[in-house]
Design an enzyme around this catalytic site. Structure first.
Site, PDB file in Angstrom:
ATOM      1  N   HIS A  28      54.658  53.666  30.336  1.00 23.85           N
ATOM      2  CA  HIS A  28      54.800  52.278  29.880  1.00 23.85           C
ATOM      3  C   HIS A  28      55.914  51.613  30.670  1.00 23.85           C
ATOM      4  O   HIS A  28      56.829  52.268  31.185  1.00 23.85           O
ATOM      5  CB  HIS A  28      55.088  52.211  28.381  1.00 23.85           C
ATOM      6  N   CYS A  29      55.803  50.302  30.780  1.00 25.89           N
ATOM      7  CA  CYS A  29      56.893  49.527  31.357  1.00 25.89           C
ATOM      8  C   CYS A  29      57.503  48.704  30.236  1.00 25.89           C
ATOM      9  O   CYS A  29      57.427  49.084  29.075  1.00 25.89           O
ATOM     10  CB  CYS A  29      56.390  48.653  32.507  1.00 25.89           C
ATOM     11  N   MET A  30      58.098  47.589  30.548  1.00 28.13           N
ATOM     12  CA  MET A  30      58.778  46.794  29.535  1.00 28.13           C
ATOM     13  C   MET A  30      57.809  46.215  28.513  1.00 28.13           C
ATOM     14  O   MET A  30      58.161  46.024  27.355  1.00 28.13           O
ATOM     15  CB  MET A  30      59.543  45.649  30.223  1.00 28.13           C
ATOM     16  N   THR A  31      56.565  45.989  28.927  1.00 24.55           N
ATOM     17  CA  THR A  31      55.641  45.270  28.054  1.00 24.55           C
ATOM     18  C   THR A  31      54.285  45.928  27.891  1.00 24.55           C
ATOM     19  O   THR A  31      53.527  45.544  27.012  1.00 24.55           O
ATOM     20  CB  THR A  31      55.395  43.852  28.609  1.00 24.55           C
ATOM     21  N   ARG A  32      53.948  46.892  28.742  1.00 24.42           N
ATOM     22  CA  ARG A  32      52.578  47.378  28.779  1.00 24.42           C
ATOM     23  C   ARG A  32      52.488  48.892  28.696  1.00 24.42           C
ATOM     24  O   ARG A  32      53.293  49.613  29.289  1.00 24.42           O
ATOM     25  CB  ARG A  32      51.881  46.943  30.080  1.00 24.42           C
TER      26      ARG A  32
END
Length: 667
Positions: A28-32
């Site tokens: 995951h990244c910051m939003t996804r």
């Protein structure tokens, strides 16, 4: 444990991507949540978009489910925990099976420590034997619990009838309950024989027959079979569970030998015939007398120790049971418990050993109080404590006390104190195995549940006192955010007028100030562009919120507004700021830069730090980003648009770091 809503979102995502077995890797990244999919045809994109909490879906080299900051990390963690892997680790081909098992797993920290501990244990013959024993009896635990509770109810009603509190019309009900209970314990040898045969790779039906013949079916007085050692008649059931385990283990070798040497054409006839003939004689005339002597000696010895040792014996057993669990030695106790139940009607050993888990509960409460500034630790304790009270101790052991070291020892002391109380009272036994903690109370035999409760309370108190005064490591009391990030504890890193800024949880939950205006400045120098022109559909379509983007010409990244840094991604490509006006603002450095593992980025601040607009927060290496073939556009997004009444407009143009770009007005 992780909040249910995050698990629910993760389960729904799994359901619409073909299950965990269709995922090769998840990060995951910051939003996804980013998933590498094995078979794209199994993905239901429209179904993903309809999941409550999902903001959108992007299909690129990975399938990306947009959840927004603060939610994405928890959902992603819940998903990999269910499968039993770490973030970014390959999903096994048998992920669907791991997924089902993972729902019952302890939280990630506990699983990680537990797995590390097990990996450090040497593979020995006796540890392998204990693993076999565990695998044989675990499937029977629900049956033990259910039958044990029914036995307890029947016992209570029977005592009330004897005392005259119930009339004779209750006899049928009591008898029925006893019949149901006997459906397990009267034929337990057969069930164990079947499970043992499965575990030892023998024919289950043959294992069941070996378990059944120990009951000497067909031997009706005055007919008897002799004990070849004592020349006395064999007693039905001699050897019990221990005899069944040993006999079926030998049977597995006999059957494999016969399969290997008998021709296939007659295998189906002669292998079961000869296996039963050889093993039947062996079990009746050798295993039953020998295992019967062993079983009687074990039960007698334990009873003698408890009777003579009293409180001291209870203390030693309660003190050392958790180390036994860590070494896997506790599994050998299962057949001993069952033999005691068979011979005595209950096992006096289980209530004492259950005190070990109660000591963990007391230690956890002490840590909660002493380490209240450590949000990561207290969050884990809050999740693990309820199940610990109910007797499921693994989350507390492997997630809390064992990683910290000293609390594990002081928790064992609490278990010893509780065991001493049980041993001193004496005569406290359990009618079945399986539960411990509070859940064991209904299974306490002969109405002595109050003595067991006294033991629990003593173990809670002992674990609490020992840990509170002697078992709290200094580093466990360090202030940390829920994600483990260190928090500043002095005003040197926070404005004097806002000392509460170090409490990230309070800041994150703070409501926006009604009608307030938030000026947003350029976090980098470069060319200002509309967010709709960003080469990423998630940002361009404003799935995460509205804002602006800058094509940078410098490596310094600054805060876009006055506020507090509330999170920094593990890969350092993004951070979230809670403005003093209550808005949540995300700064995302580059597109798909999560794949770079944080190498191009470095931060000057950490979560809990209050910053002012234009203050340097991080550095990004533009050359590294370009060399990796990634877009270095820096995007600033207001993520809680439900609280926004409006944003001012801006035109594409060169900007300097700290230049005002637009103003956001709250509702």
């Amino acid at each position: 444990m992780m909040a249910d809503k995050y698990q629910t979102i993760g389960d729904a995502i799994f359901a619409h991507v073909g299950g965990p077995g269709n995922i090769a890797k998840l990060i995951h990244c910051m939003t996804r949540v980013r998933m590498t999919i094995r078979d794209e045809s199994q993905v239901d994109v429209e179904g993903l978009k309809e999941i409550p909490g999902v903001l959108g879906v992007a299909e690129e080299d990975t399938l990306q489910v947009i959840l927004g900051p603060g939610v994405v990390n928890k959902v992603a963690q819940a998903m990999v925990d269910e499968v039993g892997v770490g973030l970014g680790e390959p999903f096994p081909d048998t992920a669907a099976e791991s997924y089902a098992a993972g729902k019952r797993a302890v939280e990630a920290k506990a699983a990680q420590v537990h797995a590390g501990h097990k990996a450090g244990l040497k593979k020995t013959w006796w540890r392998t034997a204990l693993q076999h024993i565990s695998a044989i009896f675990i499937p029977l635990i629900p049956a033990f619990v259910g039958a044990g509770l029914i036995s307890g109810i029947a016992g209570i009603l029977g005592n009330m009838q004897t005392a005259g509190d119930l009339g004779s019309n209750w006899t049928t009900i009591i008898t029925t309950l006893k019949v149901i209970n006997s459906g397990l314990f009267a034929y337990l040898n057969i069930y164990v024989g079947i499970n043992a045969a499965k575990e030892f790779k023998a024919t289950p039906g043959l294992g069941g027959i070996i378990g059944g013949l120990i009951l000497l079916p067909g031997v009706i007085p005055p007919v008897t079979l002799p004990n070849i050692f004592t020349h006395q008649p064999l007693v039905a059931g001699s050897g019990g569970i221990i005899g069944v385990l040993f006999a079926v283990w030998v049977l597995s070798y006999v059957e494999r030998f016969l399969h290997k040497h008998i021709p296939d054409a007659v295998d189906i006839i002669f292998v079961p015939f000869l296996t039963l003939l050889v093993m039947g004689v062996f079990t009746i005339f050798l295993v039953m007398p020998t295992a019967g002597w062993v079983s009687n000696s074990l039960v007698g010895s334990i009873n003698w120790v408890l009777h003579v040792g009293g409180a001291f014996a209870g203390f030693i057993l309660g003190l050392f049971f958790l180390p036994m669990v860590m070494l896997g030695l506790h599994q050998i106790l299962t057949p001993i418990h069952l033999e005691m139940i068979k011979q005595l009607g209950n096992t006096p050993l289980l209530p004492i050993l259950a005190m070990a888990g109660a000591g963990q509960v007391g230690a956890a409460i002490a840590l909660w109080i002493r380490c209240r500034k450590n949000k990561q630790l207290t969050g884990m304790i809050k999740g693990a404590l309820p199940v610990g009270i109910l007797g499921v101790g693994e989350p507390l052991i492997y997630g809390v006390s064992l990683p910290l070291g000293r609390p594990f020892i002081t928790a064992c002391v609490g278990g010893g104190i509780g065991g001493a109380v049980i041993g001193a009272i004496g005569g406290i036994g359990a009618t079945s195995i399986g539960p411990s903690g509070v859940a064991l109370i209904p299974l306490i035999a002969n109405g002595k549940w109050l003595g067991y409760v006294f033991g629990l309370l003593a173990a809670y108190a002992g674990g609490f006192v020992a840990t509170y005064f002697f078992g709290v490591p200094k580093d466990a009391m360090t202030a940390r955010a829920a994600d483990g990030t260190l928090l500043a504890e002095t005003t040197a890193t926070v404005p004097a007028e806002a000392p509460e800024a170090v409490n990230v949880d309070d800041i994150m939950n703070a409501a926006p100030v009604a009608g307030a205006k938030t000026p947003l400045v350029a976090p980098v120098r470069g060319t200002l562009v509309q967010i709709a022109d960003v080469h990423d559909n998630v940002f361009a379509k404003k799935m995460l919120g509205d804002g602006f983007a800058i094509k940078p010409t410098m490596e310094t990244v600054a805060a876009p507004a006055d506020g507090t840094i509330i999170s920094v991604t593990d890969t350092k490509h993004a951070f979230t700021l809670k403005a003093d006006t209550g808005l949540e603002i995300m700064v995302h450095m580059g597109l798909d830069t999560v794949e770079l593992g944080g190498k191009p980025f470095s931060f000057d601040v950490q979560a809990g730090k209050h910053v002012v607009a234009g203050q340097q927060v991080a550095l990004m290496d533009l050359k590294q980003i370009a060399a990796a073939g990634k877009d270095d556009t820096v995007i600033t997004v207001v993520t809680d648009m439900d609280d926004v009444a409006g944003l001012t407009h801006f035109t594409d143009a060169p900007v300097e770091l700290g230049d005002k770009v637009l103003t956001v007005t709250n509702h």
